[in-house]
Design a protein around this motif. Structure first.
Motif, mmCIF file in Angstrom:
data_model
loop_
_atom_site.group_PDB
_atom_site.id
_atom_site.type_symbol
_atom_site.label_atom_id
_atom_site.label_comp_id
_atom_site.label_asym_id
_atom_site.label_seq_id
_atom_site.Cartn_x
_atom_site.Cartn_y
_atom_site.Cartn_z
ATOM 1 N N HIS A 1 -5.084 -3.485 2.253
ATOM 2 C CA HIS A 1 -4.907 -2.037 2.315
ATOM 3 C C HIS A 1 -5.767 -1.496 3.438
ATOM 4 O O HIS A 1 -6.983 -1.435 3.323
ATOM 5 C CB HIS A 1 -5.332 -1.396 0.997
ATOM 6 N N TYR A 2 -5.119 -1.105 4.497
ATOM 7 C CA TYR A 2 -5.879 -0.586 5.637
ATOM 8 C C TYR A 2 -5.974 0.924 5.626
ATOM 9 O O TYR A 2 -6.863 1.504 6.220
ATOM 10 C CB TYR A 2 -5.197 -0.991 6.951
ATOM 11 N N GLY A 3 -4.982 1.540 4.966
ATOM 12 C CA GLY A 3 -4.811 2.993 5.094
ATOM 13 C C GLY A 3 -6.062 3.795 4.813
ATOM 14 O O GLY A 3 -6.523 4.579 5.633
ATOM 15 N N ASP A 4 -6.631 3.578 3.605
ATOM 16 C CA ASP A 4 -7.817 4.352 3.225
ATOM 17 C C ASP A 4 -8.928 4.216 4.256
ATOM 18 O O ASP A 4 -9.554 5.195 4.655
ATOM 19 C CB ASP A 4 -8.358 3.835 1.886
ATOM 20 N N GLU B 1 0.812 -1.209 0.000
ATOM 21 C CA GLU B 1 0.000 0.000 0.000
ATOM 22 C C GLU B 1 0.848 1.262 0.000
ATOM 23 O O GLU B 1 1.869 1.331 0.663
ATOM 24 C CB GLU B 1 -0.905 -0.001 1.219
ATOM 25 N N VAL C 1 -8.265 6.198 7.359
ATOM 26 C CA VAL C 1 -8.435 7.638 7.142
ATOM 27 C C VAL C 1 -9.915 8.005 7.170
ATOM 28 O O VAL C 1 -10.326 8.970 7.823
ATOM 29 C CB VAL C 1 -7.808 8.065 5.795
ATOM 30 N N ILE D 1 -11.194 7.857 10.744
ATOM 31 C CA ILE D 1 -10.692 8.937 11.600
ATOM 32 C C ILE D 1 -11.453 10.221 11.301
ATOM 33 O O ILE D 1 -11.871 10.952 12.200
ATOM 34 C CB ILE D 1 -9.175 9.151 11.380
ATOM 35 N N LEU D 2 -11.664 10.482 10.008
ATOM 36 C CA LEU D 2 -12.376 11.708 9.649
ATOM 37 C C LEU D 2 -13.822 11.657 10.144
ATOM 38 O O LEU D 2 -14.360 12.649 10.624
ATOM 39 C CB LEU D 2 -12.343 11.913 8.133
ATOM 40 N N MET E 1 0.393 5.480 0.558
ATOM 41 C CA MET E 1 -0.535 6.522 0.967
ATOM 42 C C MET E 1 -0.018 7.877 0.494
ATOM 43 O O MET E 1 0.945 8.387 1.053
ATOM 44 C CB MET E 1 -0.664 6.555 2.501
ATOM 45 N N ALA F 1 -1.458 -6.861 -0.804
ATOM 46 C CA ALA F 1 -1.435 -6.748 0.645
ATOM 47 C C ALA F 1 -2.702 -6.038 1.086
ATOM 48 O O ALA F 1 -3.209 -5.167 0.387
ATOM 49 C CB ALA F 1 -0.216 -5.943 1.079
#
Lengths: 221, 535
Positions: free
Chosen positions: B498-501, A207, B504, B507-508, A209, B496
């Motif tokens: 994808h946790y990021g999105d 990933e 985010v 959190i918002l 970002m 892998a």
């Protein structure tokens, strides 16, 4: 008022220069001669050919009984540019009448055969139509595209199948010339095209970002 | 605050802001009286345009014009140009202020009312005057205008041409008088004239040469831009005209010229385009659409992902402008529909937020796509495509939505691609299950002859290569393979998690919830303290 007429004159003056599509209907005969010249001498000017289609689109009164023949030439010439997108550009500029014409439909079928890589069938169909057999460089252009696709797909290909794909060859020598041109090697009953193993290496996509996505978070207190 | 003729400074600004708030309207039965706030607005606008105070012009244009239209002219036109000439005491009806006012006047009519044929012709004449003012000048004009206004002029110009073509094509709805007018005034809104104007505007400032210099990282000097190109008004008008041409060529089905317009335009955030959000969205949409029609799906996906992200991040700024917000929402939905198709033909990693949006809007259609339903393509295409035009509309033209109208023609082009892609998704889903498989086995699964399978494999590679477009850093979800005689070897790509999105987004959301809770707590009336009961 006189001013208003002059204003309109300023903005409607057509110059004969090149530009982002500046068209001059008076040039249509020039463009038509030009494409006939291209066909005869085996070279290609896609922009000029598209101009003809555009002129037909903008000034339908330019269309005569023989215009459809010009359209056919333009389409076949464009088809010879595969894998470039010239054919689609041309196709998107045709009127319904042009599309419904029988020969246009045939050319379209041939285009589909090429795009779906049904090459053996392609060779049998093009032999049925004069426009293909009489077009200088058509066979060579088709083979060029076919070899391009073979290059993308194969590591080793069976010789018999390869010959089917390449269409009717007049001599064995022609076949050897093609092999040499692409640096392909005969290997028993197959031909080695190229190493492709790296194409299928195990990949893991990690990933990423980008900062714009994270920025709103940084502003939170 | 009434017009007193002097121009103070900040104080004046504050007073001016007040006058946009709805004052008790001077409702007159004759309709001739112009409300005081409107008079003041016009006088101030006239003043600032003539003194080139672009900051104030921008404020008045972006804020005042919209608010006054909303309040005073919701369903009627602004005061007639003659009246405005009186109010501002402008002697010359061809002055640039009057030309600009008329542009606003007609734009308002098109937006809120129905333009008559006469309006259409007059508006066209006015545009000719406006562009002649810029183009016929021997030296660069002195006036400066805000970028947003320049963009809106070009955008509206193309829109009114579109509107005229659509009007002409509704042959059944044109009455006899209008037909005669059309025949007499056959100079107005000709496609070649419209294109020519836009082309001349791009050439006046050498915008292509400027963009090439910027691309190469070189400074833009007068040698490159020319005398006119050194002035912002010409360069920005030229740039916006490029986008206008991009749009117009797409509407005419000429993707070749459409893409040639933007060949030197960098679709990055810090670009000329970014100065006006509406321009950025329009440019991205049409560029993406042109790539879509020539099957370069990766480019479409890349452009649409980034612009959809941009729209999400800046959504709040458009909330107060209902027209703009509506437009943007429409484009949003269109792009989602086209993305649904593009990512089906060219599986690329999509941002989580975009995925969610597609699911929300089109989940039923996406499912039908995946099940090989061929009818859903038409539906998605009709949602996503722009309102195509025919360059010439004769009296007997067929409907623009008929099968041989401009939309039908482009649909046919698209359906050809749909037909060519028909076997590929099935092939893909089978290949995904293996790391290697003999052709004979695959042929049995697909119920096809072996040679047919071989051709299908090549078609897969061919289409994939085209869809790649000009590469980039997209992450492909697609399999890859090669054929070794009668064996297919398939790649093994792992994604892998994808946790990021997702994090985010959450959190918002939490931040918003917190804001709401705190806000609510502050406004809730305090609970009266409970006094203990003493007996």
């Amino acid at each position: 008022s006189q001013d208003m007429i002059d204003d309109k004159a300023v903005v409607s003056t057509q110059s004969t220069g090149e530009g982002l599509g500046r068209l001059n209907p008076e040039k249509v005969d020039f463009y038509i001669d030009y494409i006939k010249f291209q066909v005869e001498h085996g070279f290609y000017d896609g922009d000029a050919n598209l101009n003809i289609l555009k002129l037909y689109q903008f000034s339908p009164d330019l269309i005569t009984r023989s215009s459809i023949d010009i359209v056919h030439l333009i389409l076949v010439k464009a088809l010879m540019q595969l894998p470039k997108e010239d054919y689609v550009f041309c196709r998107a500029q045709l009127s319904q009448d042009m599309i419904d014409d029988n020969l246009t439909k045939k050319i379209d079928d041939v285009a589909t055969l090429l795009e779906t890589c049904l090459f053996p069938k392609f060779w049998s169909v093009v032999q049925e139509e004069k426009i293909f057999s009489e077009m200088a460089g058509f066979v060579e252009a088709a083979r060029c595209f076919i070899c391009h696709v073979i290059q993308l797909t194969y590591k080793n290909i069976e010789i018999d199948f390869l010959k089917q794909l390449l269409g009717p060859l007049s001599t064995d020598q022609e076949f050897d010339e093609i092999l040499e041109r692409h640096s392909w090697e005969v290997n028993g009953d197959s031909v080695f095209i190229g190493h492709k193993e790296e194409m299928v290496e195990s990949k893991e996509i990690v990933e990423k970002m980008p900062i714009e996505v994270v920025r709103p978070l940084l502003a939170i207190r | 605050m009434a017009w007193t003729g002097n121009t103070g400074g900040g104080q004046q600004m504050a007073h001016m802001q007040m006058m946009y708030y709805p004052t008790p309207a001077v409702e007159s039965s004759s309709g001739d009286e112009v409300a005081e706030a409107v008079v003041n607005f016009l006088k101030w606008l006239y003043h600032f345009i003539n003194t080139n105070e672009i900051y104030h012009v921008e404020n008045m244009y972006e804020d005042g014009f919209y608010k006054i239209s909303e309040f005073y002219f919701k369903d009627k036109p602004w005061p007639a140009p003659e009246v405005v000439q009186e109010i501002t005491e402008e002697k010359d009806e061809q002055s640039i202020f009057m030309i600009l006012y008329r542009e606003l006047y007609y734009r308002h009519i098109y937006a809120r009312l129905k333009p008559t044929l006469e309006h259409r012709f007059d508006s066209y004449s006015n545009y000719c005057e406006l562009f002649a003012y810029l183009l016929a000048a021997d030296e660069p004009v002195k006036i400066e205008l805000p970028n947003k206004w320049l963009w809106d002029i070009i955008d509206e110009f193309v829109y009114q041409f579109q509107s005229f073509q659509q009007f002409k094509s509704k042959a059944g709805k044109i009455n006899e008088e209008e037909k005669n007018m059309l025949r007499d005034e056959d100079d107005a809104w000709k496609v070649t004239a419209v294109l020519n104007i836009l082309i001349q505007l791009t050439e006046k400032c050498n915008i292509n040469a400027q963009l090439q210099a910027i691309e190469a990282g070189e400074p833009v000097t007068e040698d490159i831009a020319g005398e006119f190109g050194m002035k912002t008004i010409y360069t920005m008008t030229g740039f916006f005209s490029l986008v206008g041409l991009l749009r117009l060529y797409c509407l005419l089905g000429d993707y070749h010229l459409a893409l040639s317009c933007i060949q030197h335009v960098a679709f990055k955030d810090k670009d000329m385009m970014a100065l006006v959000p509406a321009c950025q969205i329009t440019a991205n949409y049409y560029a993406g659409f042109a790539y879509f029609m020539i099957r370069k799906y990766a480019n479409t996906i890349q452009l649409y992902q980034s612009i959809l992200g941009y729209v999400q991040r800046t959504k709040q700024f458009f909330q107060n402008r209902s027209f703009q917000a509506e437009d943007i929402n429409k484009k949003n939905d269109q792009m989602l529909a086209l993305l649904a198709i593009s990512s089906y033909f060219c599986p690329l990693r999509l941002d989580e937020s975009v995925n969610i949006q597609i699911k929300e809007k089109h989940s039923e259609k996406v499912t039908r796509l995946q099940h090989g339903d061929m009818t859903v393509y038409d539906e998605l295409f009709f949602i996503g495509c722009p309102k195509f035009l025919s360059p010439v509309v004769s009296e007997n033209s067929s409907s623009p939505f008929g099968s041989s109208g401009p939309r039908g023609l482009q649909l046919q082009v698209f359906k050809a691609e749909v037909e060519q892609q028909r076997l590929i998704p099935t092939l893909r889903s089978f290949l995904k299950l293996y790391t290697s498989i003999p052709i004979s086995k695959l042929a049995k699964f697909l119920d096809m002859h072996e040679n047919e399978v071989r051709c299908c494999l090549m078609a897969f590679k061919h289409k994939k290569e085209i869809a790649k477009g000009h590469g980039g850093d997209q992450t492909t979800l697609d399999i890859d393979f090669y054929v070794d005689k009668d064996m297919i070897h398939i790649s093994d790509t792992k994604i892998a998690r994808h946790y990021g999105d997702y994090y985010v987004q959450q959190i918002l959301k939490l931040k918003e919830s917190n804001k709401m809770i705190i806000g609510a707590a502050l406004t809730t009336p305090a609970v009266a303290p409970v006094t203990p009961v003493t007996m």
